[in-house]
Design a protein around this motif. Structure first.
Motif, PDB file in Angstrom:
ATOM      1  N   GLY A  67       0.832  -1.198   0.000  1.00  0.00           N
ATOM      2  CA  GLY A  67       0.000   0.000   0.000  1.00  0.00           C
ATOM      3  C   GLY A  67       0.866   1.248   0.000  1.00  0.00           C
ATOM      4  O   GLY A  67       2.023   1.208   0.410  1.00  0.00           O
ATOM      5  N   SER A  68       0.286   2.340  -0.488  1.00  0.00           N
ATOM      6  CA  SER A  68       1.017   3.601  -0.472  1.00  0.00           C
ATOM      7  C   SER A  68       0.050   4.767  -0.470  1.00  0.00           C
ATOM      8  O   SER A  68      -1.052   4.670  -1.007  1.00  0.00           O
ATOM      9  N   GLU A  69       0.480   5.840   0.166  1.00  0.00           N
ATOM     10  CA  GLU A  69      -0.249   7.096   0.153  1.00  0.00           C
ATOM     11  C   GLU A  69       0.773   8.188  -0.058  1.00  0.00           C
ATOM     12  O   GLU A  69       1.887   8.105   0.442  1.00  0.00           O
ATOM     13  N   ARG A  70       0.383   9.203  -0.796  1.00  0.00           N
ATOM     14  CA  ARG A  70       1.304  10.288  -1.108  1.00  0.00           C
ATOM     15  C   ARG A  70       0.599  11.620  -0.922  1.00  0.00           C
ATOM     16  O   ARG A  70      -0.557  11.769  -1.303  1.00  0.00           O
ATOM     17  N   SER A  71       1.308  12.579  -0.334  1.00  0.00           N
ATOM     18  CA  SER A  71       0.777  13.938  -0.272  1.00  0.00           C
ATOM     19  C   SER A  71       1.691  14.828  -1.090  1.00  0.00           C
ATOM     20  O   SER A  71       2.909  14.703  -1.041  1.00  0.00           O
ATOM     21  N   ASP A  72       1.087  15.726  -1.875  1.00  0.00           N
ATOM     22  CA  ASP A  72       1.855  16.575  -2.776  1.00  0.00           C
ATOM     23  C   ASP A  72       2.663  17.636  -2.058  1.00  0.00           C
ATOM     24  O   ASP A  72       3.670  18.098  -2.556  1.00  0.00           O
ATOM     25  N   GLY A  73       2.252  18.038  -0.889  1.00  0.00           N
ATOM     26  CA  GLY A  73       2.955  19.095  -0.187  1.00  0.00           C
ATOM     27  C   GLY A  73       2.625  20.461  -0.774  1.00  0.00           C
ATOM     28  O   GLY A  73       1.880  20.589  -1.733  1.00  0.00           O
ATOM     29  N   VAL A  74       3.214  21.491  -0.165  1.00  0.00           N
ATOM     30  CA  VAL A  74       3.028  22.864  -0.598  1.00  0.00           C
ATOM     31  C   VAL A  74       4.413  23.483  -0.720  1.00  0.00           C
ATOM     32  O   VAL A  74       5.181  23.478   0.240  1.00  0.00           O
ATOM     33  N   ILE A  75       4.746  24.003  -1.895  1.00  0.00           N
ATOM     34  CA  ILE A  75       6.079  24.549  -2.144  1.00  0.00           C
ATOM     35  C   ILE A  75       6.423  25.598  -1.097  1.00  0.00           C
ATOM     36  O   ILE A  75       5.670  26.537  -0.864  1.00  0.00           O
ATOM     37  N   GLY A  76       7.566  25.420  -0.456  1.00  0.00           N
ATOM     38  CA  GLY A  76       8.064  26.362   0.526  1.00  0.00           C
ATOM     39  C   GLY A  76       7.464  26.223   1.907  1.00  0.00           C
ATOM     40  O   GLY A  76       7.914  26.865   2.844  1.00  0.00           O
ATOM     41  N   VAL A  77       6.430  25.398   2.046  1.00  0.00           N
ATOM     42  CA  VAL A  77       5.762  25.264   3.343  1.00  0.00           C
ATOM     43  C   VAL A  77       5.876  23.843   3.882  1.00  0.00           C
ATOM     44  O   VAL A  77       6.317  23.628   5.005  1.00  0.00           O
ATOM     45  N   MET A  78       5.477  22.887   3.073  1.00  0.00           N
ATOM     46  CA  MET A  78       5.458  21.492   3.502  1.00  0.00           C
ATOM     47  C   MET A  78       5.932  20.618   2.340  1.00  0.00           C
ATOM     48  O   MET A  78       5.365  20.691   1.250  1.00  0.00           O
ATOM     49  N   PRO A  79       6.967  19.803   2.555  1.00  0.00           N
ATOM     50  CA  PRO A  79       7.493  18.985   1.456  1.00  0.00           C
ATOM     51  C   PRO A  79       6.551  17.834   1.105  1.00  0.00           C
ATOM     52  O   PRO A  79       5.745  17.410   1.933  1.00  0.00           O
ATOM     53  N   PRO A  80       6.646  17.309  -0.133  1.00  0.00           N
ATOM     54  CA  PRO A  80       5.880  16.123  -0.492  1.00  0.00           C
ATOM     55  C   PRO A  80       6.272  14.960   0.411  1.00  0.00           C
ATOM     56  O   PRO A  80       7.408  14.886   0.870  1.00  0.00           O
ATOM     57  N   LYS A  81       5.328  14.076   0.649  1.00  0.00           N
ATOM     58  CA  LYS A  81       5.558  12.965   1.569  1.00  0.00           C
ATOM     59  C   LYS A  81       4.960  11.695   0.992  1.00  0.00           C
ATOM     60  O   LYS A  81       3.948  11.742   0.302  1.00  0.00           O
ATOM     61  N   VAL A  82       5.590  10.556   1.274  1.00  0.00           N
ATOM     62  CA  VAL A  82       5.050   9.260   0.871  1.00  0.00           C
ATOM     63  C   VAL A  82       5.031   8.345   2.090  1.00  0.00           C
ATOM     64  O   VAL A  82       5.923   8.398   2.936  1.00  0.00           O
ATOM     65  N   MET A  83       3.976   7.546   2.195  1.00  0.00           N
ATOM     66  CA  MET A  83       3.858   6.552   3.258  1.00  0.00           C
ATOM     67  C   MET A  83       3.665   5.201   2.567  1.00  0.00           C
ATOM     68  O   MET A  83       2.695   5.012   1.828  1.00  0.00           O
ATOM     69  N   LEU A  84       4.616   4.292   2.770  1.00  0.00           N
ATOM     70  CA  LEU A  84       4.567   2.970   2.140  1.00  0.00           C
ATOM     71  C   LEU A  84       4.360   1.894   3.180  1.00  0.00           C
ATOM     72  O   LEU A  84       4.992   1.912   4.236  1.00  0.00           O
ATOM     73  N   THR A  85       3.503   0.948   2.877  1.00  0.00           N
ATOM     74  CA  THR A  85       3.449  -0.288   3.651  1.00  0.00           C
ATOM     75  C   THR A  85       3.982  -1.379   2.736  1.00  0.00           C
ATOM     76  O   THR A  85       3.686  -1.391   1.534  1.00  0.00           O
ATOM     77  N   PHE A  86       4.806  -2.247   3.319  1.00  0.00           N
ATOM     78  CA  PHE A  86       5.447  -3.264   2.493  1.00  0.00           C
ATOM     79  C   PHE A  86       5.772  -4.498   3.318  1.00  0.00           C
ATOM     80  O   PHE A  86       5.749  -4.475   4.548  1.00  0.00           O
ATOM     81  N   LYS A  87       6.040  -5.573   2.589  1.00  0.00           N
ATOM     82  CA  LYS A  87       6.481  -6.837   3.181  1.00  0.00           C
ATOM     83  C   LYS A  87       7.840  -7.188   2.591  1.00  0.00           C
ATOM     84  O   LYS A  87       8.166  -6.740   1.500  1.00  0.00           O
ATOM     85  N   CYS A  88       8.610  -7.948   3.320  1.00  0.00           N
ATOM     86  CA  CYS A  88       9.889  -8.438   2.827  1.00  0.00           C
ATOM     87  C   CYS A  88       9.736  -9.936   2.567  1.00  0.00           C
ATOM     88  O   CYS A  88       9.733 -10.745   3.503  1.00  0.00           O
ATOM     89  N   ASP A  89       9.564 -10.288   1.292  1.00  0.00           N
ATOM     90  CA  ASP A  89       9.388 -11.688   0.895  1.00  0.00           C
ATOM     91  C   ASP A  89      10.735 -12.372   0.747  1.00  0.00           C
ATOM     92  O   ASP A  89      11.738 -11.728   0.447  1.00  0.00           O
ATOM     93  N   PRO A  90      10.756 -13.696   0.902  1.00  0.00           N
ATOM     94  CA  PRO A  90      12.007 -14.433   0.655  1.00  0.00           C
ATOM     95  C   PRO A  90      12.467 -14.223  -0.783  1.00  0.00           C
ATOM     96  O   PRO A  90      11.658 -14.156  -1.701  1.00  0.00           O
ATOM     97  N   SER A  91      13.757 -14.095  -0.983  1.00  0.00           N
ATOM     98  CA  SER A  91      14.309 -13.976  -2.335  1.00  0.00           C
ATOM     99  C   SER A  91      14.212 -15.310  -3.051  1.00  0.00           C
ATOM    100  O   SER A  91      14.361 -16.360  -2.433  1.00  0.00           O
ATOM    101  N   PRO A  92      13.956 -15.279  -4.374  1.00  0.00           N
ATOM    102  CA  PRO A  92      13.810 -16.534  -5.122  1.00  0.00           C
ATOM    103  C   PRO A  92      15.139 -17.261  -5.245  1.00  0.00           C
ATOM    104  O   PRO A  92      16.187 -16.780  -5.101  1.00  0.00           O
TER     105      PRO A  92
END
Length: 92
Positions: A67-92
């Motif tokens: 899953g992921s969510e992203r906010s664009d932010g506001v130039i000079g006020v608040m930077p863009p941000k990303v929130m990721l949910t992830f799993k670490c699967d076994p490598s093949p």
């Protein structure tokens, strides 16, 4: 370039890109929040994906974003941000 100038530039750039530590939110699910004044909306998403991938690779696994969510932010006020949910699967 002088050593002091290089150090100052590194500190300045480091202060503009940040991420919180990876947090375990379930047995096999993790959360990463990243932001950056320098990378823009798409760049901060790529930065977050790279950090999640690096985190899983350090454990000998591969990343699967759940899953992921992203906010664009506001130039000079608040930077863009990303929130990721992830799993670490076994490598093949």
């Amino acid at each position: 370039m002088k050593t002091r100038q290089v150090l100052a530039i590194c500190l300045l750039l480091g202060a503009c890109a940040s991420s919180q530590p990876v947090t375990q939110i379930d047995k096999d699910t993790y959360l990463l929040v990243a932001s950056s004044r320098w990378h823009g909306n798409e760049g901060v998403a790529l930065q977050g994906l790279q950090q999640a991938d690096d985190w899983c690779r350090q454990r000998g696994r591969r990343t699967r974003v759940t899953g992921s969510e992203r906010s664009d932010g506001v130039i000079g006020v608040m930077p863009p941000k990303v929130m990721l949910t992830f799993k670490c699967d076994p490598s093949p």
